[in-house]
Design a protein around this motif. Sequence first.
Motif, short mmCIF file in Angstrom:
data_model
loop_
_atom_site.label_atom_id
_atom_site.label_comp_id
_atom_site.label_asym_id
_atom_site.label_seq_id
_atom_site.Cartn_x
_atom_site.Cartn_y
_atom_site.Cartn_z
N THR A 252 2.17 2.39 3.53
CA THR A 252 3.07 1.59 4.37
C THR A 252 4.19 2.45 4.92
OG1 THR A 252 2.59 -0.41 3.09
CG2 THR A 252 4.58 -0.44 4.42
N THR B 28 0.86 -1.18 0.00
CA THR B 28 0.00 0.00 0.00
C THR B 28 0.90 1.23 0.00
OG1 THR B 28 -1.68 1.24 1.21
CG2 THR B 28 -0.26 -0.14 2.52
N SER B 29 0.41 2.29 -0.57
CA SER B 29 1.21 3.52 -0.64
C SER B 29 1.37 4.15 0.75
CB SER B 29 0.55 4.52 -1.59
OG SER B 29 -0.74 4.87 -1.14
#
Length: 135
Positions: free
Chosen positions: A18, A15-16
């Motif tokens: 993280t 996921t962006s």
Amino acid sequence: MPILYKMKQITAPNTSATGKYYALTQYTGTWRTRDVAKLIQANCSLKESDVLAVISELVCTMKLLLQDSQRIQLDGFGTFKIAITNEPVEHPEDFDPKKNVRGLRILFWPEYTLSQNGHQVKEMLEGAELVECKG
């Protein structure tokens, strides 16, 4: 009395977000019906038993009204209604509640007012203060 929060790192892979951080509300306790009734009793002329009776009857009455396809609006609190979670069908005549309904949910919208700049101000959150919980 502030609303406490702690910072938590997002660890979900792929996921962006993280590695980033978000605020997570921290709760210091749980108030049960009797606890709430005691607090209400301390702030008004009703006895705890009267408050408990009203809360109990409110729950029963809300269940009855919601299951009779009614919306319930409690001034200063918010609005409740039942929503259906279901699978879509191609044509209305194809709909079978036993087959297509996945469940029922209760929706709640807190009461709000509009500020001068047009933003919603939820009654229960007006004046809330956020404080980071250390430790």
